[in-house]
Design an enzyme around this catalytic site. Structure first.
Site, PDB file in Angstrom:
ATOM      1  CB  SER A 186     -41.295  25.854 -17.353  1.00  0.00           C
ATOM      2  OG  SER A 186     -40.048  26.189 -16.766  1.00  0.00           O
ATOM      3  CB  SER A 187     -39.197  25.536 -21.782  1.00  0.00           C
ATOM      4  OG  SER A 187     -40.411  26.049 -22.286  1.00  0.00           O
ATOM      5  CG  LEU A 188     -34.769  22.968 -17.973  1.00  0.00           C
ATOM      6  CD1 LEU A 188     -34.991  24.429 -18.313  1.00  0.00           C
ATOM      7  CD2 LEU A 188     -34.126  22.828 -16.595  1.00  0.00           C
ATOM      8  CE  LYS A 224     -41.059  24.108 -25.676  1.00  0.00           C
ATOM      9  NZ  LYS A 224     -41.640  24.649 -24.421  1.00  0.00           N
ATOM     10  CE1 TYR A 271     -39.514  26.988 -27.219  1.00  0.00           C
ATOM     11  CE2 TYR A 271     -40.641  28.542 -25.778  1.00  0.00           C
ATOM     12  CZ  TYR A 271     -39.877  27.399 -25.944  1.00  0.00           C
ATOM     13  OH  TYR A 271     -39.477  26.671 -24.852  1.00  0.00           O
TER      14      TYR A 271
END
Length: 372
Positions: A59-61, A63, A160
């Site tokens: 997921s947002s890891l 980014k 975000y």
């Protein structure tokens, strides 16, 4: 009580209370491994224990992997932080409510100050027909993001949204291939992050995905929705990681392991390692939103990699000023505290608890208490 005992207790309690199904937790201090354990289940229903090399939906890891890739492209002279997005995507011209079209830069995208709108990009008819937005293709997805009205003038606020998806699309174009081509060339291959891919390298090691429920974590359906801390609903699509045709989302499409992600964090903590010039890393890890009072929550601003701790007292954090952190909605959290030499990655297979629930602060507090 030492740090190992504190963290053992913290994780065991979360698992016993059925808030978290499985956990991989790694803590390094000045490069030394203080804690590195897998606990609970990777697949509760199958009785498969969690393993240190378990693969998670990042997921947002994703980014910070993309941020590092973009900064490496800067070092390679393929783009600049003050480049207008239109230099790389000439048709990308989202407008404000008054119809004016402001300039958006790579810097704005990296810091989530672009004003890009995270609203639904599918029409009502497409939603009713069950159209898969990830199958629209990169050009169409980015075009639809650009067609949404901006939330604010770039640089004036923080929100975000889909900024990193747009960045990732640019990164793929700059290497003449896909976003994964860019991440592998500039970040994951140099760091030996062999499982960090847009897909699952070994399905036997993939952790099952679980979600919060009043009676304890439940196996996710596909899709699966849960109420979130912001008063809205988070919808997961755990099957997307198997879909080779899905858009390679810079904001949240990768899979990877705890040890892989620690390799990235340690490269960042130590000055860029083999992937970034030291001066680029220093800039990337610094506050990049000085014009804002705070980003998502009081006490925090934003760097190019994640939230940047500006006021530990206001943020009620034991970490030092300058700490960078962020999470991943499937159940992850990470932070790097340069002053204290700390790199920490907490991977779980339970969202939202592992990302936005009490578990993240319980782990953080146990780390700092154990260092005293």
């Amino acid at each position: 009580m030492d740090i190992e005992q504190r963290l053992d207790q913290t994780v065991a309690r979360a698992i016993a209370e059925k808030r978290v199904v499985g956990s991989v937790l790694i803590v390094r201090n000045d490069g030394k491994v203080l804690y590195e354990k897998a606990q609970g289940f990777a697949d509760r229903e199958a009785g498969r224990a969690m393993a240190l090399d378990a693969i998670f939906r990042l997921s947002s890891l994703t980014k910070p992997v993309i941020a590092a890739t973009v900064l490496a492209l800067v070092d390679a002279g393929k783009l600049a932080l003050d480049d207008l997005v239109t230099k790389h995507l000439p048709a990308f011209k989202p407008a404000l409510a008054d119809g004016s079209v402001p300039e958006i830069t790579i810097h704005h995208l990296l810091t989530h100050t672009s004003g890009l709108n995270g609203a639904q990009i599918l029409s009502a008819d497409e939603q009713a027909a069950g159209v898969n937005r990830w199958h629209l293709g990169g050009e169409e997805i980015v075009a639809r993001i650009g067609a949404l009205p901006l939330l604010f003038a770039p640089g004036t606020a923080w929100s975000y949204g889909p900024s990193i998806d747009v960045l990732g699309f640019i990164a793929g174009k700059l290497v003449g291939g896909t976003l994964e081509d860019a991440t592998r060339r500039y970040v994951t291959d140099p760091l030996g992050m062999g499982d960090t891919r847009y897909g699952v390298t070994d399905k036997a090691r993939l952790a099952a995905a679980y979600a919060d429920s009043p009676g304890g974590a439940v196996l996710m359906s596909d899709p699966h929705s849960v109420p979130n801390m912001f008063g809205s609903v988070t919808t997961f699509d755990p099957g997307r990681i198997f879909d080779a045709k899905a858009f390679q989302s810079g904001g949240g499409g990768m899979a990877g392991t705890g040890p892989d992600f620690m390799a990235l964090l340690e490269a960042l903590r130590t000055g860029g390692g083999p992937i970034l010039k030291p001066e680029t890393l220093r800039e990337g890890f610094a506050d990049q939103t000085p014009q804002l009072a705070f980003s998502q929550t009081p006490g925090w601003k934003f760097s190019y990699f994640g939230a940047w701790l500006d006021d530990p007292k206001l943020a009620q954090s034991p970490a030092a000023r300058g700490t960078n952190r962020w999470g991943g909605i499937y159940g992850h959290n990470w932070f790097v505290d340069p002053e204290n030499g700390l790199s920490v990655v907490s991977m779980s297979n339970t969202g939202l608890e592992g990302c936005d629930g009490p578990f993240k602060d319980e782990v953080r507090d146990a780390v700092y208490a154990g260092l005293k």
